[in-house]
Design an enzyme around this catalytic site. Structure first.
Site, PDB file in Angstrom:
ATOM      1  N   ASP A 162      24.638  11.882  37.534  1.00 30.73           N
ATOM      2  CA  ASP A 162      24.999  12.023  36.112  1.00 30.73           C
ATOM      3  C   ASP A 162      25.085  13.508  35.755  1.00 30.73           C
ATOM      4  O   ASP A 162      25.988  13.946  35.042  1.00 30.73           O
ATOM      5  CB  ASP A 162      23.950  11.324  35.243  1.00 30.73           C
ATOM      6  CG  ASP A 162      23.726   9.889  35.695  1.00 30.73           C
ATOM      7  OD1 ASP A 162      24.702   9.127  35.719  1.00 30.73           O
ATOM      8  OD2 ASP A 162      22.587   9.553  36.062  1.00 30.73           O
ATOM      9  N   HIS A 190      18.783   6.362  33.885  1.00 30.57           N
ATOM     10  CA  HIS A 190      20.067   6.326  34.609  1.00 30.57           C
ATOM     11  C   HIS A 190      20.758   5.018  34.221  1.00 30.57           C
ATOM     12  O   HIS A 190      20.690   4.015  34.926  1.00 30.57           O
ATOM     13  CB  HIS A 190      19.843   6.397  36.119  1.00 30.57           C
ATOM     14  CG  HIS A 190      21.092   6.112  36.898  1.00 30.57           C
ATOM     15  ND1 HIS A 190      22.184   6.953  36.881  1.00 30.57           N
ATOM     16  CD2 HIS A 190      21.445   5.087  37.691  1.00 30.57           C
ATOM     17  CE1 HIS A 190      23.137   6.444  37.626  1.00 30.57           C
ATOM     18  NE2 HIS A 190      22.717   5.304  38.133  1.00 30.57           N
TER      19      HIS A 190
END
Ligand code: NDP
Length: 338
Positions: A162, A190
């Site tokens: 990410d 996440h």
């Protein structure tokens, strides 16, 4: 020149899968730990995945990698984690059609609880664990809870993909190099609630918010980064694998070798040495949460003293609330000891 140091034992679970295939050759070539460190690879699979992992092991041998001291394949966690210094927990149970979140958490707890116990009993005393398999943050929490003799800060979850996605999108927008971007943060889980935050970032030394528009960040950048996994599936026809493997390499390389003054993001435990820093951002103890970190002396240290806007605080709170929900769901199923 032949390597001079002792081999480091690296265990990869789910080694027969997509990410495993993209990861293992890079580990064998020295990109995980550096060009002077030989590795012993232990590949763990479930019985159904053993043949695929064995095939990958044959290809690893055929690579004639100077740093690859050995490669072993097993479906026995005790053997796979024997003497492990670095454990990459990639294999996880994917969500199948009609599966509720509680079922998914339960199925994964049945994987990550026993793996945590096996790490506790068999791994080396300096073991470092990165959980990639989803839901990564809660899987890391479950594994850690089953490994009472391993300091909780040795269990981490991967939010580096990410983070890398956020850095790349910011660089693209600013028409800059990714090396010019620093100070990006991914906060939280996440998952789609994660908060990629550019408010402390710089591009070529200038505050990022002087270079890109705040409205673009909120309306385009944040959802783009949070939904990038879905975009990859749509375009590629399969989930991201090489970029996930790349992020796992980045995470462990930085953990072991240090980040210097640069920041990155990692899912770290909010108990133990980082509890106070996490609390300063309103994040309670007993979670594995993505935070801004530097690695020094082989430890992740949370970057402290950042002032967050009301918008940022609301995003972070929502993602932390999801982490708390996941933890409580696992607790309700009696899957979290203590
Ligand atoms: P992948 O190798 O593609 O993915 C493995 C895990 O990584 C999944 O949980 C996946 O989550 C997760 N993941 C985390 N970040 C990302 C990302 N950015 N992009 C894609 N995935 C990400 O799965 P495969 O099905 O190809 O392989 C999994 C292997 O694991 C199989 O061979 C299976 O047999 C094995 N396995 C091994 C276990 C063990 O060793 N004990 C236990 C369970 C499975 P998501 O599902 O959300 O994409």
């Amino acid at each position: 020149m032949a390597p001079t140091t002792q081999p480091v034992t690296v265990t990869v679970t789910g080694a027969g899968g997509q990410i495993g295939y993209a990861l293992l050759f890079r580990i064998a070539s020295g990109q995980l730990l550096g060009p002077d460190t030989p590795v012993r690879l232990n590949l763990l699979e479930i019985p159904l995945g053993l043949r695929a992992a064995e095939g990958t092991a044959l290809e690893l041998i055929d690579g004639a990698f100077p740093l690859l001291a050995s490669v072993d394949v097993t479906d026995d966690a005790a053997a796979a984690f024997d003497g492990t210094n670095v454990a990459l927990l990639v294999g996880a149970r994917p969500r199948s059609a009609g599966m509720e979140r509680a079922d998914l958490l339960e199925a994964n707890a049945a994987i990550f609880g026993p793996q945590g116990r096996a790490i506790n009993e068999h791994a080396a005393s300096d073991v470092r664990v990165l959980v990639v398999g989803n839901p990564a943050n809660t899987n890391a929490l479950i594994a850690s809870a089953h490994a009472p003799d391993v300091p909780p800060e040795r269990f981490t979850a991967m939010t580096r993909l990410d983070h890398n996605r956020a850095v790349a999108q910011l660089a693209l927008k600013a028409e800059a190099s990714v090396t010019d971007v620093d100070g990006v943060i991914v906060w939280g889980n996440h998952s789609a609630t994660q908060y990629p935050d550019v408010s402390h970032a710089t591009i070529g030394g200038r505050p990022a918010l002087e270079v890109v528009d705040e409205a673009w960040c909120e309306e385009v950048f944040v959802p783009k980064v949070a939904r990038r996994g879905a975009e990859i599936i749509e375009v590629r026809g399969a989930s991201s694998a090489a970029s996930a493997a790349n992020a796992a390499i980045d995470h462990v390389y930085d953990w072991v070798n240090g980040t210097g003054d640069r920041w990155t993001s990692a899912g770290v435990t909010t108990s133990g040495p980082n509890a106070e820093a996490a609390a300063s951002y309103g994040i309670p103890e007993g979670l594995v949460c993505s935070l801004p970190v530097r690695s020094q002396g082989g430890e992740w240290q949370v970057v402290t003293g950042l002032e967050n806007s009301a918008v940022a605080r609301a995003h972070i709170e929502a993602s932390v609330a999801e982490l708390i929900d996941e933890r409580e769901a696992v607790r309700a199923l009696s899957l979290l000891p203590g």
